[in-house]
Design a protein around this motif. Structure first.
Motif, PDB file in Angstrom:
ATOM      1  N   SER A  67      37.417  20.490  -3.455  1.00  0.00           N
ATOM      2  CA  SER A  67      35.954  20.483  -3.539  1.00  0.00           C
ATOM      3  C   SER A  67      35.377  19.113  -3.197  1.00  0.00           C
ATOM      4  O   SER A  67      34.331  19.028  -2.561  1.00  0.00           O
ATOM      5  CB  SER A  67      35.503  20.911  -4.936  1.00  0.00           C
ATOM      6  N   ILE A  68      36.048  18.050  -3.603  1.00  0.00           N
ATOM      7  CA  ILE A  68      35.494  16.712  -3.374  1.00  0.00           C
ATOM      8  C   ILE A  68      35.460  16.390  -1.882  1.00  0.00           C
ATOM      9  O   ILE A  68      34.460  15.899  -1.358  1.00  0.00           O
ATOM     10  CB  ILE A  68      36.295  15.643  -4.153  1.00  0.00           C
ATOM     11  N   SER A  69      36.543  16.691  -1.175  1.00  0.00           N
ATOM     12  CA  SER A  69      36.589  16.377   0.256  1.00  0.00           C
ATOM     13  C   SER A  69      35.544  17.175   1.023  1.00  0.00           C
ATOM     14  O   SER A  69      34.850  16.648   1.902  1.00  0.00           O
ATOM     15  CB  SER A  69      37.985  16.654   0.829  1.00  0.00           C
ATOM     16  N   GLN A  70      35.415  18.443   0.697  1.00  0.00           N
ATOM     17  CA  GLN A  70      34.503  19.297   1.452  1.00  0.00           C
ATOM     18  C   GLN A  70      33.043  19.012   1.081  1.00  0.00           C
ATOM     19  O   GLN A  70      32.166  18.991   1.938  1.00  0.00           O
ATOM     20  CB  GLN A  70      34.837  20.784   1.218  1.00  0.00           C
ATOM     21  N   VAL A 120      34.980   7.668  -8.565  1.00  0.00           N
ATOM     22  CA  VAL A 120      35.648   6.366  -8.630  1.00  0.00           C
ATOM     23  C   VAL A 120      36.645   6.293  -9.787  1.00  0.00           C
ATOM     24  O   VAL A 120      37.688   5.666  -9.695  1.00  0.00           O
ATOM     25  CB  VAL A 120      34.606   5.219  -8.714  1.00  0.00           C
ATOM     26  N   LYS A 121      36.326   7.000 -10.868  1.00  0.00           N
ATOM     27  CA  LYS A 121      37.250   6.916 -12.017  1.00  0.00           C
ATOM     28  C   LYS A 121      38.462   7.835 -11.882  1.00  0.00           C
ATOM     29  O   LYS A 121      39.298   7.887 -12.774  1.00  0.00           O
ATOM     30  CB  LYS A 121      36.500   7.172 -13.322  1.00  0.00           C
ATOM     31  N   TYR A 122      38.533   8.557 -10.785  1.00  0.00           N
ATOM     32  CA  TYR A 122      39.744   9.343 -10.496  1.00  0.00           C
ATOM     33  C   TYR A 122      40.360   8.794  -9.211  1.00  0.00           C
ATOM     34  O   TYR A 122      40.162   9.354  -8.129  1.00  0.00           O
ATOM     35  CB  TYR A 122      39.413  10.825 -10.300  1.00  0.00           C
ATOM     36  N   PRO A 123      41.111   7.685  -9.335  1.00  0.00           N
ATOM     37  CA  PRO A 123      41.555   6.970  -8.122  1.00  0.00           C
ATOM     38  C   PRO A 123      42.272   7.848  -7.091  1.00  0.00           C
ATOM     39  O   PRO A 123      42.104   7.632  -5.903  1.00  0.00           O
ATOM     40  CB  PRO A 123      42.493   5.893  -8.671  1.00  0.00           C
ATOM     41  N   VAL A 124      43.019   8.851  -7.546  1.00  0.00           N
ATOM     42  CA  VAL A 124      43.741   9.665  -6.557  1.00  0.00           C
ATOM     43  C   VAL A 124      42.793  10.523  -5.715  1.00  0.00           C
ATOM     44  O   VAL A 124      43.179  11.021  -4.662  1.00  0.00           O
ATOM     45  CB  VAL A 124      44.818  10.590  -7.181  1.00  0.00           C
ATOM     46  N   ARG A 125      41.542  10.682  -6.195  1.00  0.00           N
ATOM     47  CA  ARG A 125      40.606  11.523  -5.444  1.00  0.00           C
ATOM     48  C   ARG A 125      39.711  10.728  -4.506  1.00  0.00           C
ATOM     49  O   ARG A 125      38.932  11.310  -3.756  1.00  0.00           O
ATOM     50  CB  ARG A 125      39.711  12.332  -6.402  1.00  0.00           C
ATOM     51  N   ILE A 126      39.824   9.406  -4.556  1.00  0.00           N
ATOM     52  CA  ILE A 126      38.928   8.595  -3.722  1.00  0.00           C
ATOM     53  C   ILE A 126      39.168   8.878  -2.237  1.00  0.00           C
ATOM     54  O   ILE A 126      38.223   8.971  -1.451  1.00  0.00           O
ATOM     55  CB  ILE A 126      39.088   7.094  -4.067  1.00  0.00           C
TER      56      ILE A 126
END
Ligand code: ZN
Length: 149
Positions: A67-70, A120-126
């Motif tokens: 969801s974040i990327s899209q 930002v607080k989920y570094p693997v999702r940046i």
């Protein structure tokens, strides 16, 4: 406007764009297409750009992934329709600095894009959040329209 916490805004905006992506699908005609992926998460983005002089006449994306990327690509495409190439490059730079924690990000300037700061607080999702923006910067460079910063 009701003031939402960054957490609420993050959930609301990301989910909204993920469920109803804006400017998704192949742009026809387009001047450049660039495909990039984020192997860490399996996200894929195909970015289509159409130029009109020093403006982005059109921008769309296709892709799949989290969801974040899209959602981030959808927000980017919505925001940059008709933008100048310089503004697009500046915005991409600002988003990248915000995601790196180097800048706070200006609510007024970023509008709903400030929601990305919740990642930002989920570094693997940046990397997920930046996939579309990184692809944009590369596409502008490849097209010879990149603005040196
Ligand atoms: Zn992802």
């Amino acid at each position: 406007m009701v003031h939402l916490s960054l957490e609420d805004l993050y959930k609301e905006v990301i989910l909204d764009h993920y469920r109803s992506p804006r400017n998704k699908g192949r742009l026809d005609p387009y001047d450049i297409v660039l495909e990039r992926n984020n192997p860490l998460c399996g996200d894929e983005i195909e970015l289509f750009l159409k130029f009109d002089g020093d403006k982005l006449e059109g921008i769309s994306f296709d892709g799949k992934g989290c969801s974040i990327s899209q959602a981030s690509a959808s927000m980017m495409a919505e925001r940059l329709q008709g933008a100048s190439i310089k503004d697009a490059a500046d915005l991409a730079g600002g988003i990248k600095r915000m995601m790196a924690g180097e800048e706070e990000g200006d609510d007024d300037e970023l509008g709903e894009l400030i929601a990305l700061k919740g990642v930002v607080k989920y570094p693997v999702r940046i990397k997920c959040a930046l996939l579309g923006w990184d692809t944009l910067v590369e596409a502008l460079e490849e097209s010879g329209k990149g603005v040196p910063s």
